[in-house]
Design an enzyme around this catalytic site. Structure first.
Site, PDB file in Angstrom:
ATOM      1  N   HIS A  12      -0.364   0.438   6.770  1.00  0.00           N
ATOM      2  CA  HIS A  12      -0.453   1.739   5.878  1.00  0.00           C
ATOM      3  C   HIS A  12      -1.915   2.304   6.083  1.00  0.00           C
ATOM      4  O   HIS A  12      -2.749   1.950   5.316  1.00  0.00           O
ATOM      5  CB  HIS A  12      -0.033   1.466   4.355  1.00  0.00           C
ATOM      6  N   HIS A  52      -3.871   5.984   7.158  1.00  0.00           N
ATOM      7  CA  HIS A  52      -3.951   7.616   7.281  1.00  0.00           C
ATOM      8  C   HIS A  52      -4.870   7.698   8.284  1.00  0.00           C
ATOM      9  O   HIS A  52      -6.104   7.544   7.822  1.00  0.00           O
ATOM     10  CB  HIS A  52      -3.795   8.258   5.936  1.00  0.00           C
ATOM     11  N   HIS A  95       6.135   7.135   0.525  1.00  0.00           N
ATOM     12  CA  HIS A  95       5.147   6.820  -0.700  1.00  0.00           C
ATOM     13  C   HIS A  95       5.808   7.077  -2.026  1.00  0.00           C
ATOM     14  O   HIS A  95       6.245   7.979  -2.329  1.00  0.00           O
ATOM     15  CB  HIS A  95       3.935   7.894  -0.696  1.00  0.00           C
ATOM     16  N   GLU A 124       3.489   5.437  -7.319  1.00  0.00           N
ATOM     17  CA  GLU A 124       2.081   5.334  -7.173  1.00  0.00           C
ATOM     18  C   GLU A 124       1.803   6.420  -8.309  1.00  0.00           C
ATOM     19  O   GLU A 124       0.989   5.861  -9.280  1.00  0.00           O
ATOM     20  CB  GLU A 124       1.501   5.820  -5.696  1.00  0.00           C
ATOM     21  N   HIS A 150       2.949   1.969  -1.315  1.00  0.00           N
ATOM     22  CA  HIS A 150       2.094   1.007  -2.841  1.00  0.00           C
ATOM     23  C   HIS A 150       3.418   0.538  -3.308  1.00  0.00           C
ATOM     24  O   HIS A 150       3.524  -0.574  -3.685  1.00  0.00           O
ATOM     25  CB  HIS A 150       1.815   2.400  -3.560  1.00  0.00           C
ATOM     26  N   ASP A 161      -5.065   1.855   3.397  1.00  0.00           N
ATOM     27  CA  ASP A 161      -4.679   3.371   3.091  1.00  0.00           C
ATOM     28  C   ASP A 161      -5.436   4.321   3.638  1.00  0.00           C
ATOM     29  O   ASP A 161      -5.158   4.959   4.542  1.00  0.00           O
ATOM     30  CB  ASP A 161      -4.614   3.566   1.673  1.00  0.00           C
TER      31      ASP A 161
HETATM   32 ZN   LIG Z   1      -0.928   6.519   1.948  1.00  0.00          ZN
END
Ligand SMILES: [Zn+2]
Length: 340
Positions: free
Chosen positions: A14, A16, A199, A202, A223, A280
């Site tokens: 995970h 980005h 996702h 979260e 998450h 993340d």
């Molecule tokens: Zn994310």
């Protein structure tokens, strides 16, 4: 301990792209493109790109940190550079398998969506040859975008299924946009043989996790840390082996947990929930995978054996074939033994 953790072979599921740019690169690319920056000094620029040390806010505010990176990632040259450098960064802490994600439709001010995907894939290929990190791509649909756009992203992902795109994701503002609106895109993805991660759990509660599983056929949850609010959902997650892509520092930064010491990852781990550890956004959360594991050891008493188990959980949840997983598992176990 930190050096040992750095040396352990690792996977990251995970991550980005737009949340993980080097500040120096942002500065150089902005200068080349004539884009005005909020700060000139690298240290000041960093504080615009990342959350500060006592930050605890909402996901909505966290997402504002992506505006500048997305602005400068609108050319082939910029996209290629940031993708290549990110692999270089993960390689420096012995990440050997990477699933990198981004929202292609946010990068199409000048390029076509196909050019965006092809540019990333080519950069990852080059980086794989130079650093030996196996990389795959996950395309993100954005919750706040029209669901028809998500269907476009799913089709785009399918077009590159044999070239390194392995899955579809749903990202963005979870509190204000529920997952079921994007059902069609995820059905299309599943039908065409793409994996799905969403996702959820979260910025919204366990009902969002449940919908991600029921409506979007999620095989992993980004998450998912609020999954424990409902015992039945947690049971489904265990039974179906739906891995949670936990990103501990990010969860503190988006205000889902007040502090790392209160993070439920240890409970989930002990209950047999398949949890994996990820960063993340390396720049926004100012972290590395080594740092995340170190924090788990220091704040939540994870032992080295536990950490190795978490790493292997990541391999087992990777969107690659069973044979490829087996190969990585063997390789990692042999290297763990050699580092003992
Ligand atoms: Zn994310």
């Amino acid at each position: 301990m930190k050096e040992l953790l750095r040396k352990l072979p690792k996977v990251e599921l995970h991550l980005h792209l737009d949340g993980s740019l080097r500040a120096k690169t942002v500065k150089e690319l902005a200068a080349e493109q004539g884009i005005e920056l909020p700060a000139e000094m690298i240290e000041d620029l960093k504080s615009h790109l990342q959350v500060n040390s006592n930050w605890s806010s909402s996901l909505e505010e966290y997402l504002q940190k992506f505006e500048l990176p997305v602005k400068i990632m609108q050319s082939k040259k910029a996209i290629s550079r940031v993708a290549y450098e990110l692999v270089e960064d993960v390689a420096s802490e012995n990440v050997r398998y990477l699933e990198l994600r981004f929202a292609p439709l946010l990068l199409t001010a000048e390029l076509s969506k196909e050019e965006v995907v092809e540019t990333v894939l080519a950069a990852l290929q080059r980086a794989e040859e130079d650093y030996g990190v196996q990389s795959r791509v996950i395309l993100c649909c954005m919750r706040n975008q029209d669901p028809a756009q998500s269907t476009k992203v799913a089709q785009l992902a399918l077009d590159y299924l044999t070239e390194g795109v392995v899955a579809l994701d749903l990202a963005g503002d979870e509190a204000n946009f529920p997952p079921e609106e994007h059902e069609q895109a995820f059905c299309l993805a599943k039908g065409g043989g793409l994996h799905r991660t969403v996702h959820a759990g979260e910025a919204a509660g366990v009902e969002s996790v449940r919908k991600a599983i029921d409506f979007l056929q999620a095989q992993r949850i980004g998450h998912g840390i609020r999954a424990g609010e409902d015992e039945e959902t947690l049971e489904i997650i265990k039974e179906k082996e739906i891995a949670l892509e936990v990103c501990p520092s990010s969860n503190v930064h988006t205000g889902v947990v007040d502090s790392l010491g209160e993070h439920p990852i240890k409970e989930y781990y002990q209950e047999g929930v398949p949890v994996t550890v990820n960063t993340d956004n390396r720049t926004v959360s100012n972290t590395t995978l080594t740092e995340e594991y170190l924090k788990l050891q220091q704040r939540l008493d994870f032992s080295l054996a536990d950490i190795k188990e978490l790493i292997l959980n990541g391999v087992k949840a990777a969107f690659i074939s069973k044979e490829e997983q087996e190969e990585l598992l063997e390789e990692f176990k042999a290297e763990f033994a050699a580092l003992d």
